[in-house]
Design a protein around this motif. Structure first.
Motif, PDB file in Angstrom:
ATOM      1  N   TYR A  93       1.175  -1.016   0.390  1.00  0.00           N
ATOM      2  CA  TYR A  93      -0.306   0.305   0.238  1.00  0.00           C
ATOM      3  C   TYR A  93       1.473   1.543   0.106  1.00  0.00           C
ATOM      4  CZ  TYR A  93      -3.242   3.872   1.588  1.00  0.00           C
ATOM      5  OH  TYR A  93      -3.447   4.898   1.713  1.00  0.00           O
ATOM      6  N   TYR A  94       0.601   2.253  -0.762  1.00  0.00           N
ATOM      7  CA  TYR A  94       1.418   3.279  -1.247  1.00  0.00           C
ATOM      8  C   TYR A  94      -0.090   4.771  -1.433  1.00  0.00           C
ATOM      9  CZ  TYR A  94       5.084   0.136  -2.389  1.00  0.00           C
ATOM     10  OH  TYR A  94       6.054  -1.401  -1.992  1.00  0.00           O
ATOM     11  N   ASP A  95       0.358   5.694  -0.125  1.00  0.00           N
ATOM     12  CA  ASP A  95      -0.428   6.499   0.049  1.00  0.00           C
ATOM     13  C   ASP A  95       0.921   8.349  -1.020  1.00  0.00           C
ATOM     14  OD1 ASP A  95      -2.804   8.929   0.333  1.00  0.00           O
ATOM     15  OD2 ASP A  95      -0.864   9.198   1.601  1.00  0.00           O
ATOM     16  N   THR A  96      -0.191   8.877  -1.849  1.00  0.00           N
ATOM     17  CA  THR A  96       0.459  10.164  -1.742  1.00  0.00           C
ATOM     18  C   THR A  96      -0.437  11.196  -2.510  1.00  0.00           C
ATOM     19  OG1 THR A  96       2.234  10.497  -4.049  1.00  0.00           O
ATOM     20  CG2 THR A  96       0.391   9.037  -4.631  1.00  0.00           C
ATOM     21  N   ALA A  97       0.486  12.121  -3.138  1.00  0.00           N
ATOM     22  CA  ALA A  97      -0.713  13.321  -3.272  1.00  0.00           C
ATOM     23  C   ALA A  97      -0.081  14.317  -3.900  1.00  0.00           C
ATOM     24  CB  ALA A  97      -0.831  14.086  -1.493  1.00  0.00           C
ATOM     25  N   PRO A  98      -1.146  15.258  -4.323  1.00  0.00           N
ATOM     26  CA  PRO A  98      -0.639  16.460  -5.490  1.00  0.00           C
ATOM     27  C   PRO A  98       0.407  17.703  -4.370  1.00  0.00           C
ATOM     28  CG  PRO A  98      -2.727  15.892  -6.232  1.00  0.00           C
ATOM     29  CD  PRO A  98      -2.588  14.959  -5.042  1.00  0.00           C
ATOM     30  N   HIS A  99       0.382  18.044  -3.322  1.00  0.00           N
ATOM     31  CA  HIS A  99       0.621  18.420  -1.877  1.00  0.00           C
ATOM     32  C   HIS A  99       2.133  17.749  -2.094  1.00  0.00           C
ATOM     33  CE1 HIS A  99       1.683  20.835   1.026  1.00  0.00           C
ATOM     34  NE2 HIS A  99       0.946  19.728   1.957  1.00  0.00           N
ATOM     35  N   TYR A 100       2.878  16.301  -1.767  1.00  0.00           N
ATOM     36  CA  TYR A 100       3.641  16.038  -1.580  1.00  0.00           C
ATOM     37  C   TYR A 100       4.865  16.047  -2.554  1.00  0.00           C
ATOM     38  CZ  TYR A 100       0.256  13.713   1.688  1.00  0.00           C
ATOM     39  OH  TYR A 100      -0.140  13.252   2.212  1.00  0.00           O
ATOM     40  N   GLY A 101       5.983  17.529  -2.399  1.00  0.00           N
ATOM     41  CA  GLY A 101       6.683  17.978  -3.572  1.00  0.00           C
ATOM     42  C   GLY A 101       6.093  18.810  -4.557  1.00  0.00           C
ATOM     43  N   ALA A 102       4.565  19.040  -4.730  1.00  0.00           N
ATOM     44  CA  ALA A 102       4.439  19.675  -6.204  1.00  0.00           C
ATOM     45  C   ALA A 102       4.201  18.691  -7.234  1.00  0.00           C
ATOM     46  CB  ALA A 102       4.899  21.380  -6.011  1.00  0.00           C
ATOM     47  N   GLY A 103       3.862  17.657  -6.996  1.00  0.00           N
ATOM     48  CA  GLY A 103       4.078  16.253  -7.516  1.00  0.00           C
ATOM     49  C   GLY A 103       4.446  15.436  -8.512  1.00  0.00           C
ATOM     50  N   LEU A 104       5.928  15.847  -7.203  1.00  0.00           N
ATOM     51  CA  LEU A 104       7.437  15.177  -7.220  1.00  0.00           C
ATOM     52  C   LEU A 104       6.426  13.333  -7.164  1.00  0.00           C
ATOM     53  CD1 LEU A 104       9.628  14.871  -8.511  1.00  0.00           C
ATOM     54  CD2 LEU A 104      10.601  15.810  -6.049  1.00  0.00           C
ATOM     55  N   ALA A 105       6.121  13.233  -5.676  1.00  0.00           N
ATOM     56  CA  ALA A 105       5.879  12.191  -4.599  1.00  0.00           C
ATOM     57  C   ALA A 105       5.599  11.189  -5.660  1.00  0.00           C
ATOM     58  CB  ALA A 105       4.863  12.480  -3.509  1.00  0.00           C
ATOM     59  N   GLU A 106       4.079  12.005  -6.838  1.00  0.00           N
ATOM     60  CA  GLU A 106       3.000  11.267  -7.297  1.00  0.00           C
ATOM     61  C   GLU A 106       3.993  10.211  -8.774  1.00  0.00           C
ATOM     62  OE1 GLU A 106      -1.260  12.586  -7.221  1.00  0.00           O
ATOM     63  OE2 GLU A 106      -0.230  13.955  -8.043  1.00  0.00           O
ATOM     64  N   ARG A 107       5.417  11.702  -8.953  1.00  0.00           N
ATOM     65  CA  ARG A 107       6.206  10.999 -10.506  1.00  0.00           C
ATOM     66  C   ARG A 107       6.763  10.343 -10.159  1.00  0.00           C
ATOM     67  NH1 ARG A 107       5.802  16.231 -11.286  1.00  0.00           N
ATOM     68  NH2 ARG A 107       8.366  17.248 -10.194  1.00  0.00           N
ATOM     69  N   ARG A 108       7.382  10.037  -8.431  1.00  0.00           N
ATOM     70  CA  ARG A 108       8.259   9.007  -8.824  1.00  0.00           C
ATOM     71  C   ARG A 108       7.814   7.767  -8.097  1.00  0.00           C
ATOM     72  NH1 ARG A 108      12.748  12.451  -5.106  1.00  0.00           N
ATOM     73  NH2 ARG A 108      14.168  13.360  -6.545  1.00  0.00           N
ATOM     74  N   LEU A 109       6.778   8.359  -7.480  1.00  0.00           N
ATOM     75  CA  LEU A 109       5.707   6.804  -7.096  1.00  0.00           C
ATOM     76  C   LEU A 109       4.496   5.869  -8.292  1.00  0.00           C
ATOM     77  CD1 LEU A 109       4.567   4.943  -5.078  1.00  0.00           C
ATOM     78  CD2 LEU A 109       2.771   5.954  -5.404  1.00  0.00           C
ATOM     79  N   GLY A 110       4.604   6.652  -9.013  1.00  0.00           N
ATOM     80  CA  GLY A 110       3.961   6.121 -10.555  1.00  0.00           C
ATOM     81  C   GLY A 110       5.542   5.009 -11.542  1.00  0.00           C
TER      82      GLY A 110
END
Length: 320
Positions: free
Chosen positions: A56-73
């Motif tokens: 299970y992995y949780d992310t959000a647009p707020h985290y690093g202004a989208g960086l977390a979503e990019r890295r997780l993806g």
């Protein structure tokens, strides 16, 4: 608006999916929360979590202004996506700006600013943008993110928009994530959400979620993800520079944490091990969410969950 007391048919399989693995991994630290994290370090942390059984992995647009979503993806494209449960959040849109949003606390921010938007259009736009950033074809769970001062718009627009997306099969489940328990309990009572992410409100130092929220979730069959188990770090390291709720720890809070640390040491247990295991003892809690910024921190968190904690320690900690 009042939700039925019996959970929907889709809730139980979703809850079982969240329970897979030792914990959920929060990706805010991997997006440079407080300090920058190099790409290779983030990739190594995600790999260590996956190899350790985290699904299970949780992310959000707020985290690093989208960086977390990019890295997780990017990472999830290297593993069997069907095995993972992924959540993101809505409520903050990212808008072009002259420079990074320094007040957000992320060192790796792009030149974007966060705009609060809990409208139905904002929800759809946010989710579309998260899908593009991450490169994923879907998110399993979508949270309304920190609607503290926006109850009317969040419950009147964001929630119905997410409920429609769930009905259409675009997302598997919906919920609300906050650093408070009171409004989360109201969402549980008055809507038909599947999950809550409660950060810092069910820990060794703060158990206010058990007053109303956790019993309500048990009655309604709502999954509970307990985040912020270290209360911003004080339960990981209660030193003079410790933080509590994202601020320098007040002296009385620090004194309580130090007393708990002494109790743990008398049983041969570390305070962080007790802190990460405590929420999992409640029958309403489905999983805990732990942040990490390196493979070493992931390995440490995995070891904390494997540490035996004597039953006799828990009432001693409760006295503190």
């Amino acid at each position: 608006m009042t939700a039925p007391d019996s959970p929907g048919a889709s809730t139980k399989p979703f809850v079982e999916a969240l329970r897979r693995g030792p914990f959920g991994l929060g990706t805010a630290p991997l997006a440079g929360l407080y300090d920058a994290v190099p790409p290779e370090q983030a990739r190594a942390a995600l790999r260590a979590a996956w190899d350790g059984g985290v699904r299970y992995y949780d992310t959000a647009p707020h985290y690093g202004a989208g960086l977390a979503e990019r890295r997780l993806g990017e990472f999830l494209r290297t593993v069997p996506r069907a095995e993972a449960v992924v959540s993101t959040k809505v409520g903050r849109l990212l808008v072009r700006a002259d420079g990074p949003d320094e007040a957000a606390g992320f060192a790796d921010d792009a030149p974007l600013r966060r705009v609060i938007d809990f409208s139905a259009d904002g929800v759809r736009r946010s989710l579309d943008e998260s899908l593009r950033r991450s490169g994923l074809d879907r998110f399993d769970l979508v949270f309304i993110h920190d609607p503290d001062d926006h109850w009317e718009q969040a419950v009147g627009q964001a929630y119905p928009a997410l409920a429609r997306l769930r009905d259409e099969g675009v997302v598997r489940a919906i919920g609300v994530g906050m650093n408070q328990a009171e409004m989360l309990a109201r969402f549980v009572r008055e809507t038909d959400i599947d999950a809550v992410l409660v950060a810092g409100r069910y820990t060794l130092l703060d158990q206010r979620a058990d007053e109303d929220l956790l019993p309500a979730c048990l009655r309604r069959g709502v999954a509970v993800i307990a985040g912020g188990v270290f209360n911003s770090g004080i339960l990981a390291d209660p030193g003079p520079d410790a933080h509590y709720d994202y601020q320098p720890a007040p002296a009385p809070i620090l004194a309580r944490a130090l007393a708990m640390q002494a109790e743990c040491q008398s049983f041969g247990v570390t305070l962080p091990a007790a802190a990460v295991q405590f929420p999992r003892r409640h029958p309403a809690v489905t999983t805990v969410l732990v942040g990490a910024r390196s493979a070493e921190e992931v390995d440490q968190d995995l070891a904390l969950l494997d540490t035996p904690v004597p039953d006799e320690l828990w009432p001693r900690l409760a006295e503190r």
